[in-house]
Design an enzyme around this catalytic site. Sequence first.
Site: not given
Ligand code: PSU
Length: 302
Positions: A22, A156
């Site tokens: 990604e 996370k």
């Molecule tokens: N985990 C990480 N770093 C990140 C992300 C996840 O360690 O940058 C990013 C991923 O791209 C994930 C996004 O899809 O955060 C999720 O964001 P949200 O909670 O706004 O959907």
Amino acid sequence: MLDLSNEVRKALATNQPLVALESTLIAHGFPYPENYNLALELESLLREQGVVPATIGVLGGRLKVGLTTEEIHYIAQAGNIRKASLRDLPLMVALGLDGGTTVATTMQVAHWAGIKVFVTGGIGGVHRHAEDTFDISADLQALANYNVLVVCAGAKSVLDLPKTLEVLESQGTPVLGYQTDNFPAFYVRDSGLKVDYRIDEISQIINAFKIKEQLGITGGMVVSTPIPVEDELDGDRFNAWLDTILTEVEEKGVHGKDVTPYILGRLHEISCGETVQANRALIKNNLNLGAQLAKAYSAGGN
Ligand code: PSU
Ligand code: MN
């Protein structure tokens, strides 16, 4: 609208193993230049193992599968790259914009391209206090809809993990632990929660995935593996940092797509780089598992 690099196109045509990566992680997950160096390192680690990397992103409204080094550098240092989540892609294509793809959109584009294995750090999920904010990552929607194996170190630890697992269960997303019974919590090895299935063999994961495809069941699978022991952060210290940051999120009114990048950026600052180091280590560990899965998938899986 889908731009496959020559390398990716050839790999797909000749059934070589491929792993999708990604670009939100590059644009928003790590500071520059760590993000750029890590992105290139991940690609070369895959190539060393005979796997073709396909870093996915949106540039000038084109859905790029297999970004060049120059394109990765552009995304890494631009500073104002949009976060491309599920609802953004049609607009970004129509308006010719640049975007870093999240887990959700990377899965979607990988699915369109025919790439079966995607490696990330941790999936998004249900945020803490979601009962008030309704903040649930579109990553879960993508896991419900796109047929891709997502290799991660769990979700996370900034999230509400029990609620995240409940949603995954409701929508029918299998959550596997590779050689572990415990659902990992990103910076720490054990969330205290269990996975649905502990699977010890790569071939068993691939078989299950192929059976799901044959049955026509839509959606992905989460394959989780914990951060290596030597890179794990101390759970109590981490939770103390996180409590401080979550209070800030509330006080400052950070919301929507800014929540995740804000938390990750502040964790980096407060921990004096410890979280970035742990994040890097766990992604590389996930990458090795993803490479094995991609090779087993293209070899037939049995
Ligand atoms: N985990 C990480 N770093 C990140 C992300 C996840 O360690 O940058 C990013 C991923 O791209 C994930 C996004 O899809 O955060 C999720 O964001 P949200 O909670 O706004 O959907
Ligand atoms: Mn959100």
